[in-house]
Design an enzyme around this catalytic site. Sequence first.
Site, PDB file in Angstrom:
ATOM      1  N   ASP A  34      37.491  36.751  45.865  1.00 28.69           N
ATOM      2  CA  ASP A  34      36.913  36.690  44.748  1.00 28.69           C
ATOM      3  C   ASP A  34      35.519  37.167  44.487  1.00 28.69           C
ATOM      4  O   ASP A  34      34.313  36.502  45.270  1.00 28.69           O
ATOM      5  CB  ASP A  34      37.234  35.341  43.871  1.00 28.69           C
ATOM      6  CG  ASP A  34      37.223  35.456  42.432  1.00 28.69           C
ATOM      7  OD1 ASP A  34      36.534  36.242  41.671  1.00 28.69           O
ATOM      8  OD2 ASP A  34      38.086  34.580  41.890  1.00 28.69           O
ATOM      9  N   ASP A  35      34.824  38.313  44.239  1.00 28.18           N
ATOM     10  CA  ASP A  35      33.683  38.535  43.569  1.00 28.18           C
ATOM     11  C   ASP A  35      32.763  39.003  45.272  1.00 28.18           C
ATOM     12  O   ASP A  35      31.681  38.747  45.036  1.00 28.18           O
ATOM     13  CB  ASP A  35      32.928  37.588  43.070  1.00 28.18           C
ATOM     14  CG  ASP A  35      33.093  37.268  41.568  1.00 28.18           C
ATOM     15  OD1 ASP A  35      33.973  37.813  41.118  1.00 28.18           O
ATOM     16  OD2 ASP A  35      32.562  36.144  41.022  1.00 28.18           O
ATOM     17  N   CYS A  72      38.028  39.679  37.175  1.00 33.37           N
ATOM     18  CA  CYS A  72      39.201  38.780  37.888  1.00 33.37           C
ATOM     19  C   CYS A  72      40.630  38.902  37.421  1.00 33.37           C
ATOM     20  O   CYS A  72      41.497  39.262  38.214  1.00 33.37           O
ATOM     21  CB  CYS A  72      38.797  37.466  37.468  1.00 33.37           C
ATOM     22  SG  CYS A  72      37.059  37.002  38.245  1.00 33.37           S
ATOM     23  N   ARG A  76      44.120  40.960  38.874  1.00 33.82           N
ATOM     24  CA  ARG A  76      45.388  40.438  39.380  1.00 33.82           C
ATOM     25  C   ARG A  76      46.386  41.041  38.470  1.00 33.82           C
ATOM     26  O   ARG A  76      47.596  40.945  39.171  1.00 33.82           O
ATOM     27  CB  ARG A  76      45.291  39.068  39.049  1.00 33.82           C
ATOM     28  CG  ARG A  76      44.441  38.194  40.061  1.00 33.82           C
ATOM     29  CD  ARG A  76      43.647  36.970  39.596  1.00 33.82           C
ATOM     30  NE  ARG A  76      43.057  36.240  40.804  1.00 33.82           N
ATOM     31  CZ  ARG A  76      41.850  36.414  41.521  1.00 33.82           C
ATOM     32  NH1 ARG A  76      41.172  37.620  40.781  1.00 33.82           N
ATOM     33  NH2 ARG A  76      41.487  36.216  42.450  1.00 33.82           N
ATOM     34  N   LYS A 115      44.322  30.843  43.534  1.00 32.84           N
ATOM     35  CA  LYS A 115      44.070  31.330  42.202  1.00 32.84           C
ATOM     36  C   LYS A 115      44.947  32.235  41.498  1.00 32.84           C
ATOM     37  O   LYS A 115      45.285  33.108  41.826  1.00 32.84           O
ATOM     38  CB  LYS A 115      42.544  31.892  42.086  1.00 32.84           C
ATOM     39  CG  LYS A 115      41.887  32.412  40.601  1.00 32.84           C
ATOM     40  CD  LYS A 115      40.740  32.932  40.773  1.00 32.84           C
ATOM     41  CE  LYS A 115      40.314  33.551  39.584  1.00 32.84           C
ATOM     42  NZ  LYS A 115      38.860  34.231  39.642  1.00 32.84           N
ATOM     43  N   HIS A 117      45.011  32.738  37.133  1.00 26.83           N
ATOM     44  CA  HIS A 117      44.366  33.252  36.489  1.00 26.83           C
ATOM     45  C   HIS A 117      45.032  34.321  35.491  1.00 26.83           C
ATOM     46  O   HIS A 117      44.342  35.372  35.168  1.00 26.83           O
ATOM     47  CB  HIS A 117      42.962  33.984  37.068  1.00 26.83           C
ATOM     48  CG  HIS A 117      41.840  34.147  36.218  1.00 26.83           C
ATOM     49  ND1 HIS A 117      40.824  34.788  36.567  1.00 26.83           N
ATOM     50  CD2 HIS A 117      41.679  33.417  34.848  1.00 26.83           C
ATOM     51  CE1 HIS A 117      39.765  34.760  35.627  1.00 26.83           C
ATOM     52  NE2 HIS A 117      40.290  33.670  34.418  1.00 26.83           N
ATOM     53  N   HIS A 200      33.600  33.202  44.657  1.00 28.23           N
ATOM     54  CA  HIS A 200      33.177  33.127  43.187  1.00 28.23           C
ATOM     55  C   HIS A 200      32.380  31.976  43.121  1.00 28.23           C
ATOM     56  O   HIS A 200      32.843  30.556  43.839  1.00 28.23           O
ATOM     57  CB  HIS A 200      34.550  33.055  42.498  1.00 28.23           C
ATOM     58  CG  HIS A 200      34.280  33.374  41.015  1.00 28.23           C
ATOM     59  ND1 HIS A 200      34.004  32.120  40.229  1.00 28.23           N
ATOM     60  CD2 HIS A 200      34.941  34.219  40.359  1.00 28.23           C
ATOM     61  CE1 HIS A 200      33.975  32.682  38.932  1.00 28.23           C
ATOM     62  NE2 HIS A 200      34.453  33.816  38.908  1.00 28.23           N
ATOM     63  N   ASP A 306      38.611  41.161  44.275  1.00 29.04           N
ATOM     64  CA  ASP A 306      39.034  41.445  43.099  1.00 29.04           C
ATOM     65  C   ASP A 306      38.225  42.304  42.183  1.00 29.04           C
ATOM     66  O   ASP A 306      38.453  42.985  40.968  1.00 29.04           O
ATOM     67  CB  ASP A 306      39.510  40.066  42.354  1.00 29.04           C
ATOM     68  CG  ASP A 306      38.279  39.363  42.018  1.00 29.04           C
ATOM     69  OD1 ASP A 306      37.308  39.483  42.634  1.00 29.04           O
ATOM     70  OD2 ASP A 306      38.500  38.260  41.132  1.00 29.04           O
ATOM     71  N   ASN A 307      36.913  42.249  42.590  1.00 33.49           N
ATOM     72  CA  ASN A 307      35.874  43.095  41.871  1.00 33.49           C
ATOM     73  C   ASN A 307      34.596  43.058  42.737  1.00 33.49           C
ATOM     74  O   ASN A 307      34.487  42.435  43.809  1.00 33.49           O
ATOM     75  CB  ASN A 307      35.571  42.537  40.456  1.00 33.49           C
ATOM     76  CG  ASN A 307      35.242  40.951  40.360  1.00 33.49           C
ATOM     77  OD1 ASN A 307      36.117  40.225  39.808  1.00 33.49           O
ATOM     78  ND2 ASN A 307      34.232  40.411  41.083  1.00 33.49           N
ATOM     79  N   LYS A 347      30.343  43.573  39.299  1.00 40.91           N
ATOM     80  CA  LYS A 347      31.243  43.053  38.392  1.00 40.91           C
ATOM     81  C   LYS A 347      31.412  43.453  37.187  1.00 40.91           C
ATOM     82  O   LYS A 347      30.371  43.340  36.299  1.00 40.91           O
ATOM     83  CB  LYS A 347      31.563  41.723  38.643  1.00 40.91           C
ATOM     84  CG  LYS A 347      32.524  40.905  38.014  1.00 40.91           C
ATOM     85  CD  LYS A 347      32.519  39.589  38.227  1.00 40.91           C
ATOM     86  CE  LYS A 347      33.634  38.598  37.645  1.00 40.91           C
ATOM     87  NZ  LYS A 347      33.566  37.197  37.901  1.00 40.91           N
TER      88      LYS A 347
END
Length: 514
Positions: A34-35, A72, A76, A115, A117, A200, A306-307, A347
């Site tokens: 994540d991130d 995010c 997904r 996660k 989300h 993240h 994810d980004n 992002k």
Amino acid sequence: MIRFVLAFVFTVASTVGVSSQANDRPNIVVIVCDDLGFSDLGCYGGEIETPNLDRLASNGLRFTDFHNNAKCSETRASLLTGLWHQQSKNLKLPGNVTLAEVLRDSGYSTMMSGKWHLAGHPLDRGFDRYFGFLSGAANFFTGQDWESGQNLMRLDREVFEVPGDFYTTDAFTDYAIKFIDQARTKNRPYFLYLAHNAPHFPLHALPDDIAKYRGRYDVGWDEIRERRFRRQQKLGIVDQTWSLSARDPKLEPFSTLTQSQKEFLIPMMEVYAAMVDRLDQNVGRLVSDLQEHGDLDNTVILFFSDNGACPYNRMKTPNIGPGPADSNYAYDARWANMCNTPMRLYKQYAHEGGSLTPLIAHWPAAIKQPGGLTNSTHHIVDLMPTVIELANGQYPSEREGQPINPSEGISLVPTIRGQAIESRPPIFWEFASNHAIREGNWKLVAERSRDWELYDLSLDRTETNDVSDRYPDVVRRLSQSYNAWAKRVNAKMHPAAKKTKPSKQSQLFDLSKH
């Protein structure tokens, strides 16, 4: 903290049936982080210690042109469905099927840790087992939701009470390994989706991990960007078409900061690096488990983010520095610009800094030249056709009487096998009115409230030379294609996006207070 980015474990499928294929078809493990910035991993030029991911890369394949949705939930949604995120509204709408549903129908055990989300619950979308939190961000030590403070941790459907020695990156891996161990008893292949929340925000890391990085970022973002870019050149990640983009014009040179300002900013990057380090340690734990049980050779691992790096500043605990459970920080665009070396923006943006991610594929049965690189263009919508090909599955036209939207991607399998892809359909992005279309080497992209920019990525991978004035016919043609797509999937069309106010989410700390 960010132990797993994203790993897919595949093995070739050639026959029909469940038990007869248990030793033939691949296990599939998807690990998403994540991130993470494009240059954060050692095997992509970074100084953060990631020996386990580097080892996967040295025995696998690294992608230099693989993309996510720059956000995010939206990533997904496309990852799981093979559709553009607007088509499912993050699983709120009907007309989609998930990887887990397709694979369970194909005889796989299906598990998720981490996660979620998205709308609904993983057990309602094809997963046999689930451990993790249902929201978008959580305290790494308590599991509490970052906004509401609620306990959204779940083990299957039950509320999970966090023990005192809890840390999400470790716990997600613990349960991933437990679920795999249970799946091995069923004489069938398994699918694991491991969705880490690291790195993240909030910036939470264990003291021993943080200690490894004390002082490493004292030289600042400008010097480290240069160092990362030189390493990327040496590794072959970048070539002559990749220039180091200029420092974001909103950012000041690191050398102009006062000592107190440096002392405020540097610890954030030290903790972030510790989170990535811990993620890598956990990747190593999972890979070791696969190897010890004889599964690794029959496994393809795909690891990605994810980004791109996140530019959102956050400081909810000014009297407590980043790292411990009672702190609440995110670094801002200053470090995010460095983490995305050599790209522009971050992002949420449709520029490369928002969507370009490291992708490591590990599949001993198919990769002919371990340690190699590929510049084939791919997007996360490609995971659905990849899984179907590897699992000898079938994408349904309907499910439970509900028509299913056709899959939008192409399979990664030829690229992983070293075969050239002659052409692919265009790739589209749109989130919060930032939007783009990629067709071959042309990329037409716009920030919200701004007009189109055009880049020839065969000459300018880092989007530093806007050629829209030179090629108005290309702009017109691609703009028409983008608007037709946006209308089809209910995304924001360019004229409407241009009327949107500029984003307030690329924020900087006010250093006059430090």
